[in-house]
Design a protein around this motif. Structure first.
Motif, PDB file in Angstrom:
ATOM      1  N   VAL A   1      42.397  89.107 -46.994  1.00  0.00           N
ATOM      2  CA  VAL A   1      42.052  90.510 -47.220  1.00  0.00           C
ATOM      3  C   VAL A   1      41.479  90.681 -48.617  1.00  0.00           C
ATOM      4  CG1 VAL A   1      43.783  91.442 -45.657  1.00  0.00           C
ATOM      5  CG2 VAL A   1      44.381  91.053 -48.058  1.00  0.00           C
ATOM      6  N   LYS A   2      40.778  91.801 -48.811  1.00  0.00           N
ATOM      7  CA  LYS A   2      40.344  92.225 -50.128  1.00  0.00           C
ATOM      8  C   LYS A   2      41.372  93.197 -50.698  1.00  0.00           C
ATOM      9  CE  LYS A   2      36.240  90.172 -49.913  1.00  0.00           C
ATOM     10  NZ  LYS A   2      35.873  89.036 -50.814  1.00  0.00           N
ATOM     11  N   ALA A   3      41.328  93.400 -51.996  1.00  0.00           N
ATOM     12  CA  ALA A   3      42.297  94.273 -52.654  1.00  0.00           C
ATOM     13  C   ALA A   3      42.203  95.713 -52.158  1.00  0.00           C
ATOM     14  CB  ALA A   3      42.093  94.222 -54.163  1.00  0.00           C
ATOM     15  N   ASP A   4      41.016  96.122 -51.673  1.00  0.00           N
ATOM     16  CA  ASP A   4      40.869  97.516 -51.237  1.00  0.00           C
ATOM     17  C   ASP A   4      41.604  97.805 -49.929  1.00  0.00           C
ATOM     18  OD1 ASP A   4      39.217  96.235 -49.395  1.00  0.00           O
ATOM     19  OD2 ASP A   4      37.378  97.224 -50.047  1.00  0.00           O
ATOM     20  N   ARG A   5      42.162  96.787 -49.293  1.00  0.00           N
ATOM     21  CA  ARG A   5      42.964  97.008 -48.089  1.00  0.00           C
ATOM     22  C   ARG A   5      44.465  97.125 -48.404  1.00  0.00           C
ATOM     23  NH1 ARG A   5      40.685  92.920 -43.511  1.00  0.00           N
ATOM     24  NH2 ARG A   5      41.975  94.231 -42.159  1.00  0.00           N
ATOM     25  N   LEU A   6      44.783  97.027 -49.683  1.00  0.00           N
ATOM     26  CA  LEU A   6      46.162  97.136 -50.148  1.00  0.00           C
ATOM     27  C   LEU A   6      46.285  98.346 -51.066  1.00  0.00           C
ATOM     28  CD1 LEU A   6      46.843  93.384 -51.041  1.00  0.00           C
ATOM     29  CD2 LEU A   6      46.993  94.512 -48.814  1.00  0.00           C
ATOM     30  N   PRO A   7      47.482  98.858 -51.295  1.00  0.00           N
ATOM     31  CA  PRO A   7      47.643 100.014 -52.171  1.00  0.00           C
ATOM     32  C   PRO A   7      47.203  99.699 -53.605  1.00  0.00           C
ATOM     33  CG  PRO A   7      49.618  99.661 -50.848  1.00  0.00           C
ATOM     34  CD  PRO A   7      48.756  98.450 -50.664  1.00  0.00           C
ATOM     35  N   SER A   8      46.616 100.671 -54.272  1.00  0.00           N
ATOM     36  CA  SER A   8      46.240 100.503 -55.670  1.00  0.00           C
ATOM     37  C   SER A   8      47.490 100.381 -56.528  1.00  0.00           C
ATOM     38  CB  SER A   8      45.412 101.699 -56.147  1.00  0.00           C
ATOM     39  OG  SER A   8      44.218 101.816 -55.398  1.00  0.00           O
TER      40      SER A   8
ATOM     41  N   TRP B   1      49.504  86.866 -40.016  1.00  0.00           N
ATOM     42  CA  TRP B   1      50.206  87.051 -38.739  1.00  0.00           C
ATOM     43  C   TRP B   1      49.883  88.424 -38.150  1.00  0.00           C
ATOM     44  CZ3 TRP B   1      54.823  90.344 -38.896  1.00  0.00           C
ATOM     45  CH2 TRP B   1      55.326  90.594 -37.612  1.00  0.00           C
ATOM     46  N   LEU B   2      49.952  89.480 -38.962  1.00  0.00           N
ATOM     47  CA  LEU B   2      49.656  90.824 -38.466  1.00  0.00           C
ATOM     48  C   LEU B   2      48.192  90.950 -38.042  1.00  0.00           C
ATOM     49  CD1 LEU B   2      51.742  92.870 -41.039  1.00  0.00           C
ATOM     50  CD2 LEU B   2      52.193  92.685 -38.583  1.00  0.00           C
ATOM     51  N   LEU B   3      47.295  90.271 -38.761  1.00  0.00           N
ATOM     52  CA  LEU B   3      45.878  90.281 -38.351  1.00  0.00           C
ATOM     53  C   LEU B   3      45.681  89.572 -37.019  1.00  0.00           C
ATOM     54  CD1 LEU B   3      44.171  89.529 -41.795  1.00  0.00           C
ATOM     55  CD2 LEU B   3      43.981  91.653 -40.472  1.00  0.00           C
ATOM     56  N   SER B   4      46.487  88.527 -36.772  1.00  0.00           N
ATOM     57  CA  SER B   4      46.372  87.803 -35.505  1.00  0.00           C
ATOM     58  C   SER B   4      46.909  88.613 -34.329  1.00  0.00           C
ATOM     59  CB  SER B   4      47.115  86.468 -35.591  1.00  0.00           C
ATOM     60  OG  SER B   4      48.526  86.654 -35.594  1.00  0.00           O
ATOM     61  N   GLU B   5      47.761  89.616 -34.624  1.00  0.00           N
ATOM     62  CA  GLU B   5      48.363  90.441 -33.583  1.00  0.00           C
ATOM     63  C   GLU B   5      47.533  91.666 -33.239  1.00  0.00           C
ATOM     64  OE1 GLU B   5      51.658  89.961 -32.052  1.00  0.00           O
ATOM     65  OE2 GLU B   5      51.182  87.946 -32.764  1.00  0.00           O
ATOM     66  N   GLY B   6      46.564  92.010 -34.067  1.00  0.00           N
ATOM     67  CA  GLY B   6      45.765  93.213 -33.843  1.00  0.00           C
ATOM     68  C   GLY B   6      44.643  93.295 -34.858  1.00  0.00           C
ATOM     69  N   SER B   7      44.197  94.523 -35.141  1.00  0.00           N
ATOM     70  CA  SER B   7      43.081  94.722 -36.074  1.00  0.00           C
ATOM     71  C   SER B   7      43.434  95.782 -37.105  1.00  0.00           C
ATOM     72  CB  SER B   7      41.817  95.128 -35.308  1.00  0.00           C
ATOM     73  OG  SER B   7      41.457  94.147 -34.365  1.00  0.00           O
ATOM     74  N   PRO B   8      44.423  95.516 -37.958  1.00  0.00           N
ATOM     75  CA  PRO B   8      44.786  96.497 -38.975  1.00  0.00           C
ATOM     76  C   PRO B   8      43.651  96.702 -39.981  1.00  0.00           C
ATOM     77  CG  PRO B   8      46.480  94.792 -38.751  1.00  0.00           C
ATOM     78  CD  PRO B   8      45.278  94.314 -38.023  1.00  0.00           C
ATOM     79  N   ALA B   9      43.563  97.912 -40.476  1.00  0.00           N
ATOM     80  CA  ALA B   9      42.572  98.215 -41.515  1.00  0.00           C
ATOM     81  C   ALA B   9      43.165  98.070 -42.906  1.00  0.00           C
ATOM     82  CB  ALA B   9      42.034  99.630 -41.324  1.00  0.00           C
ATOM     83  N   GLY B  10      44.491  98.116 -43.014  1.00  0.00           N
ATOM     84  CA  GLY B  10      45.128  98.020 -44.311  1.00  0.00           C
ATOM     85  C   GLY B  10      46.602  97.721 -44.168  1.00  0.00           C
ATOM     86  N   PHE B  11      47.251  97.565 -45.297  1.00  0.00           N
ATOM     87  CA  PHE B  11      48.669  97.210 -45.314  1.00  0.00           C
ATOM     88  C   PHE B  11      49.344  97.919 -46.482  1.00  0.00           C
ATOM     89  CE2 PHE B  11      46.126  93.800 -43.630  1.00  0.00           C
ATOM     90  CZ  PHE B  11      46.757  93.487 -42.435  1.00  0.00           C
TER      91      PHE B  11
END
Length: 473
Positions: free
Chosen positions: A198-205, A143-153
Motif C-alpha cells: 500500500v501507499k501511505a495515503d491508504r493509511l491514517p495521517s 491478507w486483507l487485500l487477498s480477501e477483498g478490495s479494501p480502499a484503506g485501513f
C-alpha cells in the motif's frame, strides 16, 4: 505539550472493555465514582480469528459518556485523552466505511511473506522495532487485500477519533504498533509499506503529539459540557501503562499485568541503545520510545484457570511462592514475536494426585512471572543496570500473591502503583506533560521466596524449551 486546569476525560479502548473515566487535573488520579464501562466480548473462530464488532464497540463507548453525563461527571473537563490497544486493524471501503470487524492483536490470520534473501529482517527490526509477524500490518494488510478490495485501513483508535471529531488521523504512538513506522523519523517506513502493498495515503495521517481536535457538532449537542474541549491523539496502551505507573525514564522498568502482561522501559528516542532481536520498540510520543517484551498469558490465564477449576478464591491460598512441585509453561495463548509458539501450547509438568487447584493456579502464576523475568533481565542488560521496578495493572491490583511472586522472581524490591487505571492515567500524562508517581506500597522480596524461585528456575527453563520444541512438531 500543555497542561489543563480542568479535569481530564480519559477513554480507555481495551480488548475486554471500553471505558470512560474522569481524572483529576494535577496528578491524573481517578475521580471516585466517575467511571463507566462497556464489556467487550471478542468473537473467536476456529480459523484463528479474534475480532470485535466495531459498531457495538463504538456505541458502547458513547454510552459510557452518556452515563458519565447523567451522573454529572462531564462538568469542568479540560481535556479528552485516549489510551488504546495496539495492533488492531479494520479494512475500509472507498467511503471510509468498515468492511471488516476490528481484527485484534489476538487474531492469528495473516499471509506468509517470502521476501527472498535480499530482505534484511534484522535491519528492518532495528528501524521499525517490529518483525514480519502476523501481529503487524505488514502481514495483515496483504491478507486483507487477498480477501477483498479494501480502499484503506485504520486501527480502532483512529476510527474512534474519527467518529468523535470527523478527522481520521493516528498518532506516532499508535502507528508504531502497526509495524509500519520508521521509529527515528516518526513517519511511515517505505520498505514496510512496500511489503504491505500500500501507499501511505491508504493509511491514517500521522499527527504530532501536540495536535488537538474538537468534538463534531453532533457530539457537542449530545454532550454540551464538552464543547470546545480539546481531543488529544491516542497513546498506545503499553506506552500509556508505563508512564501511568511512574515508569517514564530509563532507570525504571514497568511491569503491567492486565489481559496480557509486559515489561517495558521508556527512554529518549535520540541515542536509544541498539535494539536486541528479542525485544520490540514502539514510540510513546515525539521524543520518547518504549522498549520491552510482551506476553500473551496473564490476567486472561488467571481468569480462565479460576473458571475452569471453579476456585472460590482468586489467590492460591496455602501455596508458598516457588513452592509448587508442578511446573506450568503458560503458552495457552502462544507467544509474542519473535518466538513462534502457537496458541494451544500450554503445558503442566509434574502433576500428581495430591496436587490441588491452588497448586495449579500457583504454578501458572509462577510461570507467568518467570516469563516476565526473562524480559526484565534482557532490559537490565540493555540499559546497563539493575532496573528499578514498578508494578501496575488490574492483575497486580487484584492479587497480593502475584505481587509478592513477581517481586521474589525478580529478586529485587518493587513499588506497586496505587492506581489501577494506569492506561488512562498514562494517556493523560503523555498528552499533558505530567509525571505521575506510583504512590503505592514498597515490597521487599523474602529471602526464602527468592531462594525457592532460584532453585525452580533451571528446571523451568529446561521444561520451557521442551514445551516450545513440542509446539513446533
Amino acid at each position: 505539550m500543555t497542561t489543563t486546569d480542568g479535569r481530564v476525560l480519559a477513554l480507555d479502548l481495551g480488548t475486554s472493555s471500553s471505558r470512560a473515566l474522569v481524572l483529576t487535573a494535577g496528578d491524573a488520579a481517578p475521580v471516585p465514582g466517575a467511571l463507566a464501562r462497556h464489556k467487550i466480548s471478542p468473537t473467536y473462530g476456529t480459523g484463528g480469528s479474534a475480532t470485535i464488532d466495531l459498531h457495538e464497540y463504538v456505541e458502547g463507548l458513547l454510552g459510557c459518556l452518556d452515563e458519565l453525563q447523567q451522573n454529572g461527571h462531564l462538568d469542568d473537563i479540560g481535556a479528552i485523552v485516549v489510551s488504546s490497544q495496539w495492533h488492531s486493524i479494520v479494512a475500509l471501503d472507498n467511503k471510509g466505511d468498515a468492511l471488516t470487524p476490528v481484527v485484534t492483536w489476538a487474531d492469528t490470520r495473516s499471509v506468509h511473506l517470502d521476501l527472498g534473501s535480499s530482505f534484511d529482517e534484522h535491519a528492518f527490526h532495528a528501524r521499525t522495532g517490529s518483525w514480519l509477524h502476523r501481529l503487524y500490518w505488514t502481514r495483515r494488510i496483504p491478507w486483507l487485500l487477498s480477501e477483498g478490495s479494501p480502499a484503506g485501513f485504520a486501527g480502532l483508535p483512529d476510527l474512534v477519533i474519527e467518529r468523535l471529531t470527523g478527522e481520521r488521523v493516528t498518532s506516532v504512538s499508535i502507528a508504531s504498533g502497526t509495524g509500519t513506522l520508521d521509529l527515528a523519523t516518526g513517519e511511515y517506513d517505505d520498505e514496510a509499506l512496500e511489503i504491505a502493498g500500500v501507499k501511505a495515503d491508504r493509511l491514517p495521517s500521522i499527527v504530532p503529539t501536540g495536535w488537538v481536535a474538537h468534538l463534531s457538532a453532533e457530539y457537542e449537542r449530545r454532550w454540551p459540557e464538552l464543547v470546545g474541549v480539546p481531543v488529544h491523539p491516542p497513546t498506545g496502551d503499553g506506552a500509556a501503562s508505563n508512564v501511568g505507573t511512574g515508569g517514564y525514564d530509563e532507570t525504571t522498568a514497568a511491569v503491567t499485568v492486565g489481559t496480557s502482561a509486559a515489561v517495558r522501559v521508556v527512554h529518549p528516542i535520540d541515542g536509544a541503545p541498539e535494539l536486541p532481536w528479542e525485544l520490540w520498540r514502539y514510540r510513546v510520543d515525539e521524543k520518547r520510545a518504549v522498549t520491552g517484551m510482551a506476553f500473551s498469558a496473564a490476567g486472561n490465564l488467571h481468569a480462565w484457570l479460576t473458571g475452569v477449576l471453579q476456585l472460590t478464591s482468586d489467590e492460591p491460598t496455602g501455596v508458598e511462592i516457588g513452592g509448587s512441585r508442578v511446573i506450568a509453561i503458560p503458552f495457552q495463548a502462544g507467544t509474542r514475536p519473535p518466538a513462534t509458539v502457537p496458541s494451544g501450547s500450554g503445558v503442566y509438568f509434574g502433576l500428581s494426585f495430591d496436587d490441588t487447584a491452588a497448586d495449579l493456579l500457583a504454578a501458572s502464576m509462577q510461570g507467568a512471572s518467570l516469563e516476565v523475568d526473562r524480559g526484565l533481565r534482557m532490559l537490565d542488560s540493555l540499559f546497563g543496570r539493575e532496573l528499578s521496578v514498578v508494578l501496575g495493572g488490574g492483575g497486580i491490583d487484584a492479587s497480593a500473591w502475584w505481587r509478592r511472586c513477581l517481586t521474589a522472581t525478580f529478586a529485587r524490591p518493587t513499588t506497586v502503583c496505587a492506581e489501577a487505571e494506569v492506561g488512562a492515567r498514562g494517556a493523560a500524562a503523555v498528552a499533558l506533560g505530567l509525571s505521575p508517581q506510583p504512590g503505592g506500597e514498597h515490597l521487599t522480596p523474602a529471602k526464602a521466596d527468592v531462594d525457592r524461585v532460584a532453585a525452580l528456575r533451571p528446571r523451568y527453563e529446561r521444561l520451557r524449551e521442551l514445551a516450545a520444541q513440542a509446539a513446533a512438531v
